[in-house]
Design a protein around this motif. Structure first.
Motif, PDB file in Angstrom:
ATOM      1  N   ARG A 215       5.191   5.571  -3.520  1.00  0.00           N
ATOM      2  CA  ARG A 215       4.037   5.219  -4.369  1.00  0.00           C
ATOM      3  C   ARG A 215       4.198   3.813  -4.933  1.00  0.00           C
ATOM      4  O   ARG A 215       3.238   3.045  -4.994  1.00  0.00           O
ATOM      5  CB  ARG A 215       3.905   6.214  -5.521  1.00  0.00           C
ATOM      6  CG  ARG A 215       3.562   7.650  -5.171  1.00  0.00           C
ATOM      7  CD  ARG A 215       2.297   7.760  -4.361  1.00  0.00           C
ATOM      8  NE  ARG A 215       2.600   7.786  -2.926  1.00  0.00           N
ATOM      9  CZ  ARG A 215       1.725   7.591  -1.970  1.00  0.00           C
ATOM     10  NH1 ARG A 215       0.476   7.285  -2.275  1.00  0.00           N
ATOM     11  NH2 ARG A 215       2.070   7.656  -0.711  1.00  0.00           N
ATOM     12  N   MET A 216       5.407   3.461  -5.354  1.00  0.00           N
ATOM     13  CA  MET A 216       5.650   2.131  -5.908  1.00  0.00           C
ATOM     14  C   MET A 216       5.487   1.065  -4.830  1.00  0.00           C
ATOM     15  O   MET A 216       4.968  -0.032  -5.096  1.00  0.00           O
ATOM     16  CB  MET A 216       7.057   2.067  -6.513  1.00  0.00           C
ATOM     17  CG  MET A 216       7.273   0.886  -7.434  1.00  0.00           C
ATOM     18  SD  MET A 216       6.195   0.991  -8.882  1.00  0.00           S
ATOM     19  CE  MET A 216       6.361  -0.672  -9.525  1.00  0.00           C
ATOM     20  N   THR A 217       5.901   1.379  -3.625  1.00  0.00           N
ATOM     21  CA  THR A 217       5.716   0.438  -2.510  1.00  0.00           C
ATOM     22  C   THR A 217       4.242   0.168  -2.276  1.00  0.00           C
ATOM     23  O   THR A 217       3.826  -0.979  -2.053  1.00  0.00           O
ATOM     24  CB  THR A 217       6.350   1.007  -1.224  1.00  0.00           C
ATOM     25  OG1 THR A 217       7.757   1.188  -1.436  1.00  0.00           O
ATOM     26  CG2 THR A 217       6.146   0.065  -0.050  1.00  0.00           C
ATOM     27  N   ASP A 218       3.424   1.209  -2.350  1.00  0.00           N
ATOM     28  CA  ASP A 218       1.976   1.043  -2.168  1.00  0.00           C
ATOM     29  C   ASP A 218       1.365   0.174  -3.265  1.00  0.00           C
ATOM     30  O   ASP A 218       0.422  -0.577  -3.018  1.00  0.00           O
ATOM     31  CB  ASP A 218       1.284   2.408  -2.152  1.00  0.00           C
ATOM     32  CG  ASP A 218       1.549   3.176  -0.870  1.00  0.00           C
ATOM     33  OD1 ASP A 218       1.938   2.536   0.125  1.00  0.00           O
ATOM     34  OD2 ASP A 218       1.377   4.406  -0.864  1.00  0.00           O
ATOM     35  N   VAL A 219       1.898   0.295  -4.483  1.00  0.00           N
ATOM     36  CA  VAL A 219       1.384  -0.516  -5.596  1.00  0.00           C
ATOM     37  C   VAL A 219       1.690  -1.989  -5.374  1.00  0.00           C
ATOM     38  O   VAL A 219       0.845  -2.864  -5.595  1.00  0.00           O
ATOM     39  CB  VAL A 219       1.992  -0.041  -6.936  1.00  0.00           C
ATOM     40  CG1 VAL A 219       1.652  -1.023  -8.064  1.00  0.00           C
ATOM     41  CG2 VAL A 219       1.473   1.344  -7.294  1.00  0.00           C
ATOM     42  N   ILE A 220       2.913  -2.298  -4.910  1.00  0.00           N
ATOM     43  CA  ILE A 220       3.339  -3.686  -4.738  1.00  0.00           C
ATOM     44  C   ILE A 220       2.778  -4.283  -3.464  1.00  0.00           C
ATOM     45  O   ILE A 220       2.270  -5.413  -3.441  1.00  0.00           O
ATOM     46  CB  ILE A 220       4.879  -3.785  -4.715  1.00  0.00           C
ATOM     47  CG1 ILE A 220       5.470  -3.233  -6.019  1.00  0.00           C
ATOM     48  CG2 ILE A 220       5.325  -5.231  -4.502  1.00  0.00           C
ATOM     49  CD1 ILE A 220       5.095  -3.994  -7.257  1.00  0.00           C
ATOM     50  N   PHE A 221       2.866  -3.529  -2.364  1.00  0.00           N
ATOM     51  CA  PHE A 221       2.433  -4.046  -1.054  1.00  0.00           C
ATOM     52  C   PHE A 221       0.987  -3.661  -0.815  1.00  0.00           C
ATOM     53  O   PHE A 221       0.669  -2.533  -0.445  1.00  0.00           O
ATOM     54  CB  PHE A 221       3.317  -3.467   0.050  1.00  0.00           C
ATOM     55  CG  PHE A 221       2.947  -3.935   1.428  1.00  0.00           C
ATOM     56  CD1 PHE A 221       2.822  -5.284   1.727  1.00  0.00           C
ATOM     57  CD2 PHE A 221       2.723  -3.018   2.436  1.00  0.00           C
ATOM     58  CE1 PHE A 221       2.484  -5.704   2.995  1.00  0.00           C
ATOM     59  CE2 PHE A 221       2.391  -3.428   3.716  1.00  0.00           C
ATOM     60  CZ  PHE A 221       2.269  -4.772   3.995  1.00  0.00           C
ATOM     61  N   VAL A 222       0.080  -4.614  -1.046  1.00  0.00           N
ATOM     62  CA  VAL A 222      -1.347  -4.327  -0.953  1.00  0.00           C
ATOM     63  C   VAL A 222      -1.967  -4.904   0.313  1.00  0.00           C
ATOM     64  O   VAL A 222      -3.167  -4.766   0.546  1.00  0.00           O
ATOM     65  CB  VAL A 222      -2.093  -4.881  -2.193  1.00  0.00           C
ATOM     66  CG1 VAL A 222      -1.653  -4.157  -3.439  1.00  0.00           C
ATOM     67  CG2 VAL A 222      -1.875  -6.392  -2.334  1.00  0.00           C
ATOM     68  N   LYS A 223      -1.166  -5.561   1.138  1.00  0.00           N
ATOM     69  CA  LYS A 223      -1.728  -6.217   2.312  1.00  0.00           C
ATOM     70  C   LYS A 223      -2.342  -5.220   3.292  1.00  0.00           C
ATOM     71  O   LYS A 223      -3.306  -5.524   3.984  1.00  0.00           O
ATOM     72  CB  LYS A 223      -0.640  -7.043   3.007  1.00  0.00           C
ATOM     73  CG  LYS A 223      -1.149  -7.802   4.218  1.00  0.00           C
ATOM     74  CD  LYS A 223      -0.019  -8.546   4.917  1.00  0.00           C
ATOM     75  CE  LYS A 223      -0.063  -9.987   4.607  1.00  0.00           C
ATOM     76  NZ  LYS A 223       0.902 -10.766   5.400  1.00  0.00           N
ATOM     77  N   LYS A 225      -3.971  -2.585   2.606  1.00  0.00           N
ATOM     78  CA  LYS A 225      -5.197  -1.983   2.104  1.00  0.00           C
ATOM     79  C   LYS A 225      -6.380  -2.887   2.434  1.00  0.00           C
ATOM     80  O   LYS A 225      -6.416  -4.051   2.038  1.00  0.00           O
ATOM     81  CB  LYS A 225      -5.086  -1.767   0.589  1.00  0.00           C
ATOM     82  CG  LYS A 225      -4.002  -0.767   0.216  1.00  0.00           C
ATOM     83  CD  LYS A 225      -3.925  -0.560  -1.275  1.00  0.00           C
ATOM     84  CE  LYS A 225      -2.816   0.431  -1.619  1.00  0.00           C
ATOM     85  NZ  LYS A 225      -2.693   0.651  -3.073  1.00  0.00           N
ATOM     86  N   ARG A 226      -7.356  -2.341   3.131  1.00  0.00           N
ATOM     87  CA  ARG A 226      -8.463  -3.149   3.627  1.00  0.00           C
ATOM     88  C   ARG A 226      -9.736  -2.883   2.831  1.00  0.00           C
ATOM     89  O   ARG A 226      -9.983  -1.754   2.402  1.00  0.00           O
ATOM     90  CB  ARG A 226      -8.673  -2.870   5.115  1.00  0.00           C
ATOM     91  CG  ARG A 226      -7.479  -3.305   5.945  1.00  0.00           C
ATOM     92  CD  ARG A 226      -7.391  -2.590   7.248  1.00  0.00           C
ATOM     93  NE  ARG A 226      -6.143  -2.917   7.937  1.00  0.00           N
ATOM     94  CZ  ARG A 226      -5.773  -2.375   9.080  1.00  0.00           C
ATOM     95  NH1 ARG A 226      -6.534  -1.460   9.656  1.00  0.00           N
ATOM     96  NH2 ARG A 226      -4.640  -2.711   9.644  1.00  0.00           N
ATOM     97  N   ARG A 275      -6.615  -6.409   0.443  1.00  0.00           N
ATOM     98  CA  ARG A 275      -6.596  -6.494  -1.018  1.00  0.00           C
ATOM     99  C   ARG A 275      -5.854  -7.747  -1.478  1.00  0.00           C
ATOM    100  O   ARG A 275      -6.184  -8.342  -2.506  1.00  0.00           O
ATOM    101  CB  ARG A 275      -5.942  -5.246  -1.609  1.00  0.00           C
ATOM    102  CG  ARG A 275      -5.938  -5.229  -3.130  1.00  0.00           C
ATOM    103  CD  ARG A 275      -5.316  -3.956  -3.657  1.00  0.00           C
ATOM    104  NE  ARG A 275      -6.242  -2.837  -3.593  1.00  0.00           N
ATOM    105  CZ  ARG A 275      -7.173  -2.575  -4.503  1.00  0.00           C
ATOM    106  NH1 ARG A 275      -7.329  -3.392  -5.537  1.00  0.00           N
ATOM    107  NH2 ARG A 275      -7.951  -1.533  -4.399  1.00  0.00           N
ATOM    108  N   ALA A 276      -4.846  -8.169  -0.712  1.00  0.00           N
ATOM    109  CA  ALA A 276      -4.099  -9.372  -1.065  1.00  0.00           C
ATOM    110  C   ALA A 276      -4.971 -10.624  -1.002  1.00  0.00           C
ATOM    111  O   ALA A 276      -4.681 -11.630  -1.653  1.00  0.00           O
ATOM    112  CB  ALA A 276      -2.890  -9.534  -0.137  1.00  0.00           C
TER     113      ALA A 276
END
Length: 310
Positions: A215-223, A225-226, A275-276
């Protein structure tokens, strides 16, 4: 004498340039390697804090190769009374995978992964072992947060932590399919061995740590997410030009749209961003057409080709 050393230097450079490793290093210097190195350092530092400050005192096991290294080290200590450093096992498990990656995946990928693995091993080895608390649940939560943050920063900077990442990429290159089951099998094996050897409560704590880390990885790594942006504008040429120039994204044009209130002719533009890229996209829209109406849908699914930016 100066002519001699100059001649010797020229001969050395010519020979070095024929070497494949030298050519790879030269090409890396043209990239944003500073960001990747920083990602490697942050991952190594945070993963070592997770292991030495939280996972080891709480007898919680990490995911991937780090978790396998913990298991091997714990088994050696329990059954053979051998003090095998986790960092050494971690490094040893990654070396054969890195050799395969050099030939099968790519030189640049392997070099950056090698740097990441080296930093992580050094930090795990030399970071002091600190017991902040003996509560396994607290160690689980904070260890998962630290590890997930480190993985997220590594992924944001296009850095692989090695291990199961390499195996997944190799299989994906061979089959063309995403292989999330690889990490699932490895992590399930870690939990199973931990449960059978050290008690099922620790296996359950490790599952919680794995969930928190992901879950924390998903919060930090947003690339990954489209987002789909629908733009209704009177100046499509300016908007399209800036999206192409700044984001390098394609745009679909729908002409002949009409506003129901004042019946003004508009153009609808559709584009997909990550998202990035969202902050840059908002800046582009303010510059290109402040009066445009923009609707953005989060976490859209894509079927077809979508190129990830570096």
């Amino acid at each position: 004498m100066n002519k001699f050393f100059r001649k010797l230097r020229i001969q050395f450079i010519r020979k070095a340039r024929k070497n494949k490793f030298w050519s790879v290093i030269s090409s890396i210097s043209k990239e944003k390697y500073a960001e990747r190195i920083s990602g490697s350092i942050i991952y190594g530092l945070l993963s070592s804090i997770a292991v030495n400050f939280f996972f080891r005192p709480g007898k919680v096991y990490s995911s991937g190769v780090t978790g396998l290294a913990q298991i091997v080290s714990a088994l050696a200590e329990t059954y053979a009374q051998l003090d095998v450093p986790i960092a050494l096992v971690y490094y040893g498990l990654n070396i054969p995978l890195l050799i395969v990656a050099w030939y099968k995946i790519g030189n640049k990928f392997t070099i950056f992964t090698f740097i990441t693995v080296s930093f992580s091993s050094l930090f795990i080895q030399f970071m002091p072992h600190v017991t902040l608390t003996n509560d396994p649940l607290v160690n689980t939560i904070f260890g998962g947060l630290m590890l997930g943050t480190g993985i997220g920063f590594a992924l944001r900077n296009n850095v692989s932590s090695g291990g199961t990442d390499i195996v997944s990429i190799l299989i994906r290159k061979k089959t063309g399919k995403q292989v999330g089951s690889i990490s699932l099998i490895v992590n399930a094996s870690i939990m199973l061995i931990a449960g059978m050897t050290f008690g099922w409560q620790y296996a359950l704590y490790s599952m919680v740590a794995l969930f928190i880390s992901s879950r924390m990885t998903d919060v930090i790594f947003v690339k990954q997410k489209r987002m789909q942006a629908m733009i209704i504008t009177s100046h499509p040429e300016r908007v399209i030009k800036m999206i192409h120039k700044r984001l390098h994204r394609g745009v679909t044009i729908i002409n002949g749209a009409e506003g129901a209130y004042n019946h003004e002719q508009k153009t609808i533009l559709l584009t997909i961003i990550t998202r990035a890229e969202f902050t840059d996209f908002k800046y582009i829209m303010k510059k290109a057409d402040k009066s445009a109406f923009v609707s953005v849908s989060d976490n859209v699914n894509i079927i077809g080709r979508f190129v990830e930016s570096d």
